[in-house]
Motif scaffolding. Structure first.
Motif, PDB file in Angstrom:
ATOM      1  N   ALA A  63     -28.216 -36.185  -7.139  1.00 14.23           N
ATOM      2  CA  ALA A  63     -29.487 -35.884  -5.861  1.00 14.23           C
ATOM      3  C   ALA A  63     -31.357 -35.378  -6.005  1.00 14.23           C
ATOM      4  O   ALA A  63     -31.528 -36.480  -4.728  1.00 14.23           O
ATOM      5  CB  ALA A  63     -28.666 -34.441  -5.711  1.00 14.23           C
ATOM      6  N   THR A  64     -31.705 -34.905  -6.863  1.00 17.05           N
ATOM      7  CA  THR A  64     -33.064 -34.955  -7.177  1.00 17.05           C
ATOM      8  C   THR A  64     -33.718 -35.650  -7.977  1.00 17.05           C
ATOM      9  O   THR A  64     -34.472 -34.953  -8.756  1.00 17.05           O
ATOM     10  CB  THR A  64     -33.317 -33.430  -7.213  1.00 17.05           C
ATOM     11  N   THR A  65     -32.763 -36.364  -8.774  1.00 21.63           N
ATOM     12  CA  THR A  65     -32.636 -37.408 -10.286  1.00 21.63           C
ATOM     13  C   THR A  65     -34.364 -38.627 -10.208  1.00 21.63           C
ATOM     14  O   THR A  65     -33.890 -39.688  -9.101  1.00 21.63           O
ATOM     15  CB  THR A  65     -31.999 -37.514 -10.989  1.00 21.63           C
ATOM     16  N   ASP A  66     -35.098 -38.173 -11.170  1.00 24.99           N
ATOM     17  CA  ASP A  66     -36.421 -39.689 -10.741  1.00 24.99           C
ATOM     18  C   ASP A  66     -35.407 -40.871 -10.947  1.00 24.99           C
ATOM     19  O   ASP A  66     -34.990 -40.921 -13.045  1.00 24.99           O
ATOM     20  CB  ASP A  66     -37.054 -39.344 -10.854  1.00 24.99           C
ATOM     21  N   MET A  67     -34.763 -41.959 -10.711  1.00 25.43           N
ATOM     22  CA  MET A  67     -34.157 -42.677 -11.131  1.00 25.43           C
ATOM     23  C   MET A  67     -34.327 -43.781 -11.705  1.00 25.43           C
ATOM     24  O   MET A  67     -33.913 -44.241 -12.796  1.00 25.43           O
ATOM     25  CB  MET A  67     -32.894 -43.100 -10.193  1.00 25.43           C
ATOM     26  N   ALA A  68     -35.630 -43.912 -11.796  1.00 21.08           N
ATOM     27  CA  ALA A  68     -36.531 -45.633 -12.474  1.00 21.08           C
ATOM     28  C   ALA A  68     -36.439 -44.391 -14.540  1.00 21.08           C
ATOM     29  O   ALA A  68     -36.223 -44.733 -15.143  1.00 21.08           O
ATOM     30  CB  ALA A  68     -37.270 -45.208 -11.466  1.00 21.08           C
ATOM     31  N   LEU A  69     -37.018 -43.455 -14.487  1.00 16.02           N
ATOM     32  CA  LEU A  69     -36.946 -43.098 -15.267  1.00 16.02           C
ATOM     33  C   LEU A  69     -35.946 -42.627 -15.691  1.00 16.02           C
ATOM     34  O   LEU A  69     -35.563 -42.811 -17.288  1.00 16.02           O
ATOM     35  CB  LEU A  69     -38.534 -41.011 -15.182  1.00 16.02           C
ATOM     36  N   LEU A  70     -34.942 -42.055 -15.090  1.00 19.58           N
ATOM     37  CA  LEU A  70     -33.461 -41.851 -16.007  1.00 19.58           C
ATOM     38  C   LEU A  70     -32.909 -42.909 -16.397  1.00 19.58           C
ATOM     39  O   LEU A  70     -32.588 -43.011 -17.730  1.00 19.58           O
ATOM     40  CB  LEU A  70     -32.145 -41.303 -14.201  1.00 19.58           C
ATOM     41  N   HIS A  71     -33.295 -44.467 -16.137  1.00 22.30           N
ATOM     42  CA  HIS A  71     -32.692 -45.496 -16.226  1.00 22.30           C
ATOM     43  C   HIS A  71     -33.577 -46.285 -17.685  1.00 22.30           C
ATOM     44  O   HIS A  71     -32.732 -46.133 -18.768  1.00 22.30           O
ATOM     45  CB  HIS A  71     -33.228 -46.776 -15.072  1.00 22.30           C
ATOM     46  N   ARG A  72     -35.164 -45.539 -17.785  1.00 18.89           N
ATOM     47  CA  ARG A  72     -35.553 -45.530 -18.760  1.00 18.89           C
ATOM     48  C   ARG A  72     -34.949 -44.883 -20.191  1.00 18.89           C
ATOM     49  O   ARG A  72     -34.806 -45.037 -21.248  1.00 18.89           O
ATOM     50  CB  ARG A  72     -36.928 -45.429 -18.680  1.00 18.89           C
ATOM     51  N   HIS A  73     -34.714 -43.564 -19.511  1.00 16.19           N
ATOM     52  CA  HIS A  73     -34.649 -43.078 -20.683  1.00 16.19           C
ATOM     53  C   HIS A  73     -32.951 -43.417 -21.436  1.00 16.19           C
ATOM     54  O   HIS A  73     -33.181 -43.374 -22.557  1.00 16.19           O
ATOM     55  CB  HIS A  73     -34.267 -41.381 -20.211  1.00 16.19           C
ATOM     56  N   GLN A  74     -31.417 -43.618 -20.439  1.00 15.78           N
ATOM     57  CA  GLN A  74     -31.100 -44.379 -20.624  1.00 15.78           C
ATOM     58  C   GLN A  74     -30.562 -45.247 -21.393  1.00 15.78           C
ATOM     59  O   GLN A  74     -29.907 -45.520 -22.469  1.00 15.78           O
ATOM     60  CB  GLN A  74     -29.871 -44.163 -19.465  1.00 15.78           C
ATOM     61  N   ARG A  75     -31.865 -46.349 -21.192  1.00 14.28           N
ATOM     62  CA  ARG A  75     -31.600 -47.631 -21.797  1.00 14.28           C
ATOM     63  C   ARG A  75     -32.097 -47.386 -23.358  1.00 14.28           C
ATOM     64  O   ARG A  75     -31.442 -48.022 -23.984  1.00 14.28           O
ATOM     65  CB  ARG A  75     -32.469 -48.265 -21.050  1.00 14.28           C
ATOM     66  N   ALA A  76     -33.471 -46.163 -23.452  1.00  9.92           N
ATOM     67  CA  ALA A  76     -33.556 -45.988 -24.537  1.00  9.92           C
ATOM     68  C   ALA A  76     -32.418 -45.510 -26.034  1.00  9.92           C
ATOM     69  O   ALA A  76     -33.027 -45.806 -26.382  1.00  9.92           O
ATOM     70  CB  ALA A  76     -34.679 -45.444 -25.008  1.00  9.92           C
ATOM     71  N   PHE A  77     -31.672 -44.434 -24.966  1.00 12.22           N
ATOM     72  CA  PHE A  77     -31.239 -43.787 -25.927  1.00 12.22           C
ATOM     73  C   PHE A  77     -29.420 -44.424 -26.105  1.00 12.22           C
ATOM     74  O   PHE A  77     -29.340 -44.100 -27.010  1.00 12.22           O
ATOM     75  CB  PHE A  77     -30.252 -42.150 -25.142  1.00 12.22           C
TER      76      PHE A  77
END
Length: 117
Positions: A35-49
């Protein structure tokens, strides 16, 4: 050859992450976590992880899993639901069952760091 290479590298990882979050946001059991997540940032981190977890050369420089998920109160059910979505996405993209098993084996130990005690 790494799992990362076997499934198609960065382009495939990016597509998998995009679909995973599309499904998570559409899932009433999961969407509240974002709900309060910066999804663009999360996508970048998740792709890298995920790329690093699957054997892409180079180190992952994100926060530790426990730190990144602290305070989110993630349940076993939510963890399992995300895993189910991931397996479905991998199958939909033609990843063979052995590779899916290897991916699951590499991510399963993260449960203790992600799920709230």
């Amino acid at each position: 050859m790494t799992i990362y290479d076997t499934i198609g590298g960065q382009a495939t990882v990016g597509a998998l992450v995009n679909e995973l979050y599309r499904r998570a946001l559409d899932d009433p059991d999961l969407n509240g976590y974002f709900a309060t997540t910066d999804m663009a940032l999360l996508h970048r981190h998740q792709r890298a992880f995920i790329a690093a977890a699957l054997g892409r050369p180079g180190a992952y420089h994100g926060r530790a899993m426990g730190e990144a998920h602290a305070g989110l109160n993630i349940t076993d059910h939510a963890f399992d639901t995300v895993a189910t979505h991931l397996v479905s996405i991998l199958r939909d993209n033609g990843v063979d069952e052995e590779t899916i098993g290897n991916i699951a084996d590499s991510l399963a130990p993260l449960r203790t760091q992600i799920v709230a005690s």
